[in-house]
Design an enzyme around this catalytic site. Structure first.
Site: not given
Length: 991
Positions: A682-683, A687, A702, A809
């Site tokens: 993820g950003s 995950v 996450k 995003d």
């Protein structure tokens, strides 16, 4: 005496035994040496190959054991002299695994055939050591990666068949060293670049099939060097320019298939078929070739397929009477004919084409009446399409003789008269399309004999009378389109209720009367129903609620009952809960319903109260039970929260009180956060896939990388964004964890629903092996559904949340897909909440200085503008263009002022097919010729979906309008979802 004793039988026997013993010793020594140097090597290589097989559904390798010599194993061929492996053929057994590099040790191998299995991974470079290899065929697997350059060392190669995989990269330049190559088959991969010039020097080449890749460039005159070429297929690429004149001098050619490229201008030489006397297949579909059909076609006696559809051919059709082997004649989508009475005279010449199965003449400029000679075609006829012309007159009743017809399309002409009763003889027909003509009279009752019918489309005619009771005979009917006629009487829902009608029921703009019967509830799977603009009256039956019992999986999406004379109370459950999914306008006696419908309230009827006393009593009991349950639940929740507040460590006050899970639970669920369970990034973290034992549920965990700047704020932002957001297209956060790990470090994680089909990014750009080793393609229908899902989520976030949310995003990697390919927007680590106080917008930022991903973030963010919902709209527009072109906005080509938006806009609206993702072009594989070299197959385009081009054009328009530079000029998500819904309904109505 000694000699005499030697002649005694006793000595003879011993002498023979000694000789046999010596010979045996020599043989054992020889076999030991041979075994050590060869047989053992083969044996070990085969064992390693066997180890690489993870699935053997047909148990074909059960014979691969020590009780059998490996030369007797299934699929193995050995040389008689040395007992070395010369052939390995395991074709079509569904084997799953990687192609073992140990196969490179089978130094005597000549034939390797692993077709039609599920091998994944890369083609091992070690196969280049097989200097005796003649045939390598691994088509129809899921192999990825480049074509190994080492394969070009196999200089004895005759057949190299790598088609129907997911290979990438370019054809090696060194392929020209395979000077004995007879067959090169690479179709249906993801190969790019140009065909190396060295290919045109492979003078032994008989078959060249490179269709359905991303090859580009022009076809050079050097193709004329391939004097033995028999089979050429380059369909579904990006080749441009004219076909080289040298191609027409290759008299050995039997197949030329160049469909769905960007071949432009130029005309076919008039003597084409004279120079290519052996030609059996000529497929030019989907290019921009113009001019007349070569007159030499009159002598093309071996021709089986002639497809020039969707080009710019003009003029008159020559006589085809000598084409006795013709099976497929598709001239649709050109400018043929002159709107004259004699345009269809050539149909007479088709009388001798006794093998004709497909005749496509649609969407041209043919005029005149439909000639009687249309009844003299082959009785093998399967498809007949003549729609979209200027043909008038009546339909000859003799068309009923074509009892093998599956599709008959005569719509969009000026035909008159009645629908022939003889159509009832077409008992194999699945599609009957007669719309937009001038037919009159009633629907013949004989159509009830069409038991295989899937779609009946007769809109915009002058038909009248009552609908005969024949719908119940159509057990496979999915589409029924009878709008804009003069039908009267009741709608025969009793008959429709026993049909599988699921796609479309459009009976609008007629004169139907009566009320909706309770049988309407039997249409449980119906996708779209339009019965507007009739004279219906009475109450809406409660059973209509049963039509949308499967609404959560998008079975019923739109209900249009506007402009009738319906009365009574409109339900508030099911589809009636969503104002955008129904239309009830123009029914002045309706009342109730949800507030968005703006209907008057229903009066309270005393007799109705007494009539439903028992029902109300039951409702009261249920309400009391619910209230008691809620009260108990509230007490328990309050008690639990008070207890938790005393025992748990404090977290940021802005985090909603989500139910939490312990670090130990997540550590156990993910097997210690093992890399085996790592499924993505993820950003601000990684995950993992895991199983929560307490829930017995597969989840996605996450884990935040708290060393990364902004990760803490991302955690808080994601919690706040999702705490009160509930929408079917938003990924659902199940729980969270804010704790200390086993090393004493701070630990934060979010637990989401697990999405088995991964991200949209993987489906658009990554290889099939990434998740499930299965081939992955997204057709237009699925892309359209995904875009609608994403738009619905953004519409909800922007307009329907308790507090509006800007995602910030949006990109393919943040769109996840479940088992049913429903899309979910995820990763709210950069999201902002927007609140308004006294008319002033206040943005609550999650991470300072981070406003999205390059290529997807709007240009105004780059100059310091505040975030807004229009920023999400820009990202959505880029997503639309990426899904339609297959190109990321960050590709190297987008520089020096060129971006994805301007790239598409330059091609809009007239040249979209030059930039559209080739996967969106519908194709089919057809056997076109036979050869001694196993199966020779070709993929060629089928007739395009009737509404596909319109849908793609409209989607490109949305993408452009959403991604314009000025935020004020962009669409909003309300407009986008409304337009996408319209496109979906139109597309599905013609599927």
């Amino acid at each position: 005496m000694a000699f005499a004793s030697m002649s005694h039988p006793y000595w003879c026997i011993h002498l023979q035994a000694i000789l046999i013993f010596c010979i045996t010793l020599l043989w054992l020594q020889y076999t030991r040496v041979a075994s050590a140097s060869g047989n053992d090597t083969d044996y070990l290589a085969l064992l390693k190959f066997q180890e690489s097989i993870s699935s053997d559904p047909y148990h074909v390798m059960s014979s691969w054991n020590a009780s059998n010599h490996f030369c007797n194993w299934h699929g193995i061929t050995c040389s008689h002299k040395h007992q070395r492996v010369t052939g390995l053929k395991l074709r079509g057994y569904g084997l799953r695994g990687v192609v073992s590099p140990h196969l490179g040790n089978l130094s005597f191998l000549r034939n390797l055939n692993l077709d039609n299995n599920s091998f994944y991974g890369e083609i091992p470079a070690e196969l280049g050591r097989l200097f005796r290899l003649q045939n390598l065929t691994v088509r129809n697997n899921t192999l990825k990666g480049d074509i190994p350059i080492n394969l070009t060392r196999c200089t004895e190669m005759r057949q190299l068949v790598l088609s129907s995989n997911s290979l990438t990269g370019k054809i090696p330049l060194e392929i020209g060293s395979l000077n004995k190559l007879e067959r090169l088959s690479l179709f249906t991969n993801k190969l790019t670049g140009q065909i190396p010039a060295s290919v045109w020097n492979l003078t032994s080449l008989l078959f060249l099939t490179v269709g359905f890749n991303n090859f580009e460039g022009s076809i050079p005159e050097e193709i004329g060097h391939l004097k033995n070429l028999s089979f050429l297929s380059i369909d579904g690429n990006k080749f441009f320019g004219e076909l080289p004149s040298s191609l027409y001098n290759l008299s050995s050619l039997t197949v030329i298939s160049v469909a769905s490229n960007q071949l432009i201008h130029g005309t076919l030489p008039n003597n084409l078929f004279s120079n290519l006397p052996n030609l059996q297949v000529l497929n030019l579909d989907g290019n921009q070739i113009s001019g007349s059909i070569p007159t030499s076609i009159t002598n093309a006696s071996f021709l089986q397929t002639f497809d020039i559809s969707d080009n710019y051919f003009v003029g008159k059709i020559p006589s085809l009477e000598k084409l006795k082997h013709l099976q497929w004649l598709n001239l649709a989508g050109n400018i043929l004919g002159n709107n004259f009475n004699n345009d269809l005279d050539f149909i007479k010449s088709l009388k001798n084409c006794s093998e004709l199965e497909v005749l496509g003449l649609a969407n041209n400029n043919f005029g005149g009446v439909l000639p009687d000679s249309i009844a003299n075609l082959s009785t093998q006829l399967v498809q007949l399409a003549i729609g979209g012309n200027n043909i008038y007159g009546t339909i000859p009743a003799t068309l009923g003789k074509y009892t093998n017809l599956i599709a008959l399309a005569l719509g969009f002409n000026r035909l008159t008269g009645t629908i022939p009763a003889s159509f009832g003889k077409l008992q194999k027909i699945q599609l009957l399309e007669l719309g937009e003509n001038q037919f009159s009279g009633e629907i013949p009752i004989s159509l009830g004999n069409l038991s295989q019918l899937v779609e009946l489309s007769i809109p915009k005619n002058n038909l009248e009378g009552k609908i005969p009771p024949i719908f119940g005979n159509w057990k496979y009917l999915l589409f029924l389109y009878l709008s804009v006629n003069n039908f009267t009487g009741d709608i025969p829902f009793q008959d429709l209720s026993v049909s599988p009608l699921s796609k479309l029921l459009n009976l609008s703009h007629n004169s139907f009367n009566g009320s909706l019967p309770v049988e309407v509830g039997a249409l449980k799977n119906l996708g779209t129903m339009d019965i507007s603009e009739n004279y219906l009256f009475g109450e809406i039956p409660e059973t209509i609620g049963e039509c949308i019992s499967l609404q959560n999986i998008s079975v019923l999406e739109y209900l249009n009952i506007s402009f009738n004379m319906l009365d009574g109370e409109v339900p508030t459950e099911g589809v009636f809960r969503n104002a955008s999914a129904i239309s009830v306008v123009g029914n002045n006696k309706l009342c109730g319903g949800i507030s968005e419908l703006h209907l008057k309230p229903c009066p309270i009827k005393l007799n109705q109260q007494s009539k439903h006393r028992h029902l109300k009593f039951s409702v009261i009991i249920i309400c009391v039970a619910v209230c008691v349950s809620l009260l108990l639940s509230s007490i328990l929740v309050i008690h639990w929260r008070r207890k938790e507040n005393k025992t748990s460590s404090s977290t940021a006050p802005t985090i909603d009180q989500l139910s939490k899970v312990s670090y130990q639970n997540l550590h156990s669920a993910t097997e210690g956060f093992s890399t085996i369970n790592l499924i993505g990034y993820g950003s601000f973290g990684s995950v993992y896939k895991g199983r929560l034992e307490s829930e017995d549920k597969i989840v996605a965990v996450k884990v935040l990388n708290l060393q990364k700047k902004g990760a803490h704020k991302s955690f808080i932002s994601e919690c706040n964004a999702l705490k009160n957001c509930r929408h079917r297209n938003l990924v659902k956060v199940l729980t969270c964890c804010s704790s200390i790990d086993y090393k004493g470090q701070e630990f934060k994680a979010l637990v989401f629903e697990y999405m088995s089909n991964g991200s949209l990014e993987e489906w658009l750009h990554m290889d099939a092996e990434s998740l499930d080793h299965q081939p992955r393609t997204l057709g237009l229908d699925r892309r359209l559904n995904i875009l609608y899902d994403v738009a619905s989520a953004l519409h909800y976030l922007h307009y329907e949340c308790e507090q509006p949310v800007v995602h910030c995003d949006l990109k393919p990697s943040n769109i996840l897909l479940d088992d049913d390919m429903v899309a979910y927007v995820s990763d709210f680590g950069l999201s902002r909440l927007i609140s308004t106080f006294n008319g002033t917008s206040n943005k609550q930022n999650s991470t300072t200085g981070i406003k999205g991903t390059i290529g997807y973030a709007p240009p105004e963010y780059g100059i310091g503008s505040e975030i807004s919902t229009q920023g999400d709209v820009y990202s959505f527009g880029i997503l639309v263009l990426e899904m339609l072109t297959g190109r990321r906005p960050t590709e190297e080509m987008f520089k020096d002022g060129l971006n994805l938006h301007s790239y598409v806009k330059a091609a809009y609206p007239n040249n979209l097919w030059k930039i559209v993702d080739s996967v969106l072009l519908p194709m089919q594989v057809q056997e076109k010729t036979k050869s001694a070299m196993e199966e020779i197959s070709i993929e060629e385009p089928i007739l395009k979906h009737p509404n596909e081009e319109k849908a793609i054009h409209s989607l490109f328009g949305i993408g452009i309008a959403c991604s314009v530079e000025s935020p004020k000029e962009r669409l909003n998500m309300m407009d986008v979802t409304r337009e996408l819904n319209r496109i979906r309904n139109a597309f599905r109505s013609c599927e």
